[in-house]
Design a protein around this motif. Structure first.
Motif, PDB file in Angstrom:
ATOM      1  N   LYS A  23     -13.571 -39.298 -94.846  1.00  0.00           N
ATOM      2  CA  LYS A  23     -13.008 -38.889 -96.368  1.00  0.00           C
ATOM      3  C   LYS A  23     -12.490 -40.154 -96.804  1.00  0.00           C
ATOM      4  N   GLY A  24     -12.800 -40.583 -98.016  1.00  0.00           N
ATOM      5  CA  GLY A  24     -12.099 -41.683 -98.762  1.00  0.00           C
ATOM      6  C   GLY A  24     -12.995 -43.106 -98.543  1.00  0.00           C
ATOM      7  N   GLN A  25     -13.963 -42.983 -97.688  1.00  0.00           N
ATOM      8  CA  GLN A  25     -14.799 -44.122 -96.977  1.00  0.00           C
ATOM      9  C   GLN A  25     -15.467 -44.452 -98.303  1.00  0.00           C
ATOM     10  N   THR A  26     -15.557 -45.849 -98.623  1.00  0.00           N
ATOM     11  CA  THR A  26     -16.386 -46.146 -99.845  1.00  0.00           C
ATOM     12  C   THR A  26     -17.475 -46.806 -99.406  1.00  0.00           C
ATOM     13  N   LEU A  27     -18.863 -46.567 -99.879  1.00  0.00           N
ATOM     14  CA  LEU A  27     -19.987 -47.219 -99.755  1.00  0.00           C
ATOM     15  C   LEU A  27     -20.767 -47.642-100.921  1.00  0.00           C
ATOM     16  N   PRO A  28     -21.432 -48.825-100.925  1.00  0.00           N
ATOM     17  CA  PRO A  28     -22.238 -49.265-102.068  1.00  0.00           C
ATOM     18  C   PRO A  28     -23.656 -48.508-101.871  1.00  0.00           C
ATOM     19  N   LEU A  29     -24.125 -48.068-103.164  1.00  0.00           N
ATOM     20  CA  LEU A  29     -25.341 -47.135-103.231  1.00  0.00           C
ATOM     21  C   LEU A  29     -26.340 -48.443-102.965  1.00  0.00           C
ATOM     22  N   GLN A  30     -27.500 -48.355-102.049  1.00  0.00           N
ATOM     23  CA  GLN A  30     -28.349 -49.269-101.781  1.00  0.00           C
ATOM     24  C   GLN A  30     -29.764 -49.158-102.773  1.00  0.00           C
ATOM     25  N   ARG A  31     -29.796 -48.180-103.616  1.00  0.00           N
ATOM     26  CA  ARG A  31     -30.723 -47.882-104.718  1.00  0.00           C
ATOM     27  C   ARG A  31     -30.298 -46.931-105.673  1.00  0.00           C
ATOM     28  N   ASP A  32     -30.980 -46.724-106.733  1.00  0.00           N
ATOM     29  CA  ASP A  32     -30.547 -45.539-107.665  1.00  0.00           C
ATOM     30  C   ASP A  32     -30.782 -44.491-106.983  1.00  0.00           C
ATOM     31  N   THR A  48     -28.601 -39.762-112.280  1.00  0.00           N
ATOM     32  CA  THR A  48     -29.120 -40.622-111.503  1.00  0.00           C
ATOM     33  C   THR A  48     -27.818 -41.591-111.422  1.00  0.00           C
ATOM     34  N   LEU A  49     -27.246 -41.963-110.306  1.00  0.00           N
ATOM     35  CA  LEU A  49     -26.400 -42.879-109.981  1.00  0.00           C
ATOM     36  C   LEU A  49     -26.896 -44.402-109.743  1.00  0.00           C
ATOM     37  N   PRO A  50     -26.264 -45.354-110.291  1.00  0.00           N
ATOM     38  CA  PRO A  50     -27.055 -46.711-110.153  1.00  0.00           C
ATOM     39  C   PRO A  50     -26.801 -47.428-109.133  1.00  0.00           C
ATOM     40  N   GLU A  51     -28.045 -48.233-108.566  1.00  0.00           N
ATOM     41  CA  GLU A  51     -27.879 -48.936-107.364  1.00  0.00           C
ATOM     42  C   GLU A  51     -26.748 -50.025-107.454  1.00  0.00           C
ATOM     43  N   ASP A  52     -26.090 -50.418-106.453  1.00  0.00           N
ATOM     44  CA  ASP A  52     -24.718 -51.291-106.474  1.00  0.00           C
ATOM     45  C   ASP A  52     -23.702 -50.462-106.920  1.00  0.00           C
ATOM     46  N   SER A  53     -23.613 -49.278-107.320  1.00  0.00           N
ATOM     47  CA  SER A  53     -22.300 -48.637-107.278  1.00  0.00           C
ATOM     48  C   SER A  53     -21.475 -48.488-106.165  1.00  0.00           C
ATOM     49  N   GLU A  77     -28.058 -35.279-101.713  1.00  0.00           N
ATOM     50  CA  GLU A  77     -28.790 -34.505-100.691  1.00  0.00           C
ATOM     51  C   GLU A  77     -29.483 -35.313 -99.551  1.00  0.00           C
ATOM     52  N   GLY A  78     -29.730 -34.606 -98.435  1.00  0.00           N
ATOM     53  CA  GLY A  78     -30.188 -35.317 -97.292  1.00  0.00           C
ATOM     54  C   GLY A  78     -31.194 -36.300 -97.481  1.00  0.00           C
ATOM     55  N   ALA A  79     -32.478 -35.665 -98.221  1.00  0.00           N
ATOM     56  CA  ALA A  79     -33.508 -36.719 -98.477  1.00  0.00           C
ATOM     57  C   ALA A  79     -33.267 -37.930 -99.268  1.00  0.00           C
ATOM     58  N   ASN A  80     -32.007 -38.125 -99.893  1.00  0.00           N
ATOM     59  CA  ASN A  80     -31.595 -39.341-100.557  1.00  0.00           C
ATOM     60  C   ASN A  80     -30.388 -40.197 -99.676  1.00  0.00           C
ATOM     61  N   LEU A  81     -30.243 -39.837 -98.378  1.00  0.00           N
ATOM     62  CA  LEU A  81     -29.186 -40.579 -97.896  1.00  0.00           C
ATOM     63  C   LEU A  81     -29.307 -41.932 -97.561  1.00  0.00           C
ATOM     64  N   ASP A  82     -30.375 -42.375 -97.680  1.00  0.00           N
ATOM     65  CA  ASP A  82     -30.915 -43.925 -97.585  1.00  0.00           C
ATOM     66  C   ASP A  82     -30.014 -44.648 -98.343  1.00  0.00           C
ATOM     67  N   ALA A  83     -29.847 -44.053 -99.691  1.00  0.00           N
ATOM     68  CA  ALA A  83     -29.056 -44.490-100.816  1.00  0.00           C
ATOM     69  C   ALA A  83     -27.767 -44.977-100.351  1.00  0.00           C
ATOM     70  N   LEU A  84     -27.299 -44.251 -99.242  1.00  0.00           N
ATOM     71  CA  LEU A  84     -25.896 -44.470 -98.578  1.00  0.00           C
ATOM     72  C   LEU A  84     -25.789 -45.533 -97.535  1.00  0.00           C
ATOM     73  N   GLY A  85     -27.101 -46.002 -97.148  1.00  0.00           N
ATOM     74  CA  GLY A  85     -27.295 -46.776 -96.007  1.00  0.00           C
ATOM     75  C   GLY A  85     -27.443 -46.003 -94.560  1.00  0.00           C
ATOM     76  N   LEU A  86     -27.642 -44.682 -94.842  1.00  0.00           N
ATOM     77  CA  LEU A  86     -27.895 -43.636 -93.826  1.00  0.00           C
ATOM     78  C   LEU A  86     -29.518 -43.387 -93.865  1.00  0.00           C
ATOM     79  N   GLU A  87     -29.808 -42.920 -92.582  1.00  0.00           N
ATOM     80  CA  GLU A  87     -31.275 -42.745 -92.507  1.00  0.00           C
ATOM     81  C   GLU A  87     -31.381 -41.265 -93.247  1.00  0.00           C
ATOM     82  N   ALA A  88     -32.435 -41.126 -94.156  1.00  0.00           N
ATOM     83  CA  ALA A  88     -33.010 -40.181 -95.041  1.00  0.00           C
ATOM     84  C   ALA A  88     -33.227 -39.011 -94.049  1.00  0.00           C
ATOM     85  N   LEU A  89     -32.758 -37.853 -94.666  1.00  0.00           N
ATOM     86  CA  LEU A  89     -33.215 -36.467 -93.692  1.00  0.00           C
ATOM     87  C   LEU A  89     -34.786 -36.108 -94.306  1.00  0.00           C
ATOM     88  N   PRO A  90     -35.721 -35.697 -93.506  1.00  0.00           N
ATOM     89  CA  PRO A  90     -36.772 -35.058 -93.974  1.00  0.00           C
ATOM     90  C   PRO A  90     -36.504 -33.892 -94.812  1.00  0.00           C
TER      91      PRO A  90
END
Length: 190
Positions: A12-21, A34-39, A63-76
């Protein structure tokens, strides 16, 4: 490390840059934006297959399918084989509901006692419509639209399901007695 471990490892409180929209569900309105890339977003809660984040003073659910935007592996996206039985379809629905969380409470909506019932109807065309009867922890709770949108998106991953309706009811009113023992333990209510 698998994605579930990555999600639970977020703080909680961890900051992450969005890797894509990225498409995100706005809290408490339940609308997709839509949250913009680099936010830069701040993690508020990471439970199940979703992450709640803060951005510009507002809350969003990714959602899990969009976790790659946080730098994580997206869930199918969760799904079922085409030849799934009625029992497998019903189990799938309940399993998906157990991955839905009120963004403010770290317990899934089934164990929290918010889901009163689930009905699956098969139409003549072969399509299935899922109706979820649920409540909120209080009539003024603004999270209903968010929870409904999250459940709908997850359940629609099954090709056998064409529609999901969520009916919010307040009779009977929710009470702590409706929570599972696991939920009470998680929230320190024993």
């Amino acid at each position: 490390m698998d994605t579930t471990e990555q999600i639970s490892g977020l703080q909680k409180g961890q900051t992450l840059p969005l890797q894509r929209d990225v498409a995100a569900i706005s809290i408490p309105f339940g609308k997709t934006v839509t949250l913009p890339e680099d936010s830069v977003v701040s993690v508020m809660q990471a439970k199940g297959s979703t992450v709640s984040v803060g951005f510009e003073g507002r809350l969003y659910l990714i959602e899990g399918a969009n976790l790659d935007a946080l730098g994580l592996e997206a869930l199918p996206r969760p799904t079922l084989p085409e030849d799934a039985t009625e029992e497998q379809i019903e189990q799938f629905v309940w399993d998906q509901l157990r991955t839905c969380f009120d963004p403010e409470i770290p317990v899934n909506i089934v164990d929290l006692g918010l889901v009163y019932g689930c009905r699956i109807e098969r139409l003549i065309s072969g399509e299935r419509i899922v109706t979820i009867r649920m409540t909120l922890t209080a009539p003024g709770c603004g999270m209903g639209d968010v929870i409904a949108a999250d459940a709908r998106n997850k359940i629609l991953g099954a090709p056998q399901i064409s529609q999901v309706h969520t009916e919010i009811v307040f009779d009977p009113p929710w009470s702590r007695e409706m929570m599972s023992d696991e939920a009470k333990l998680e929230l320190g209510m024993f």
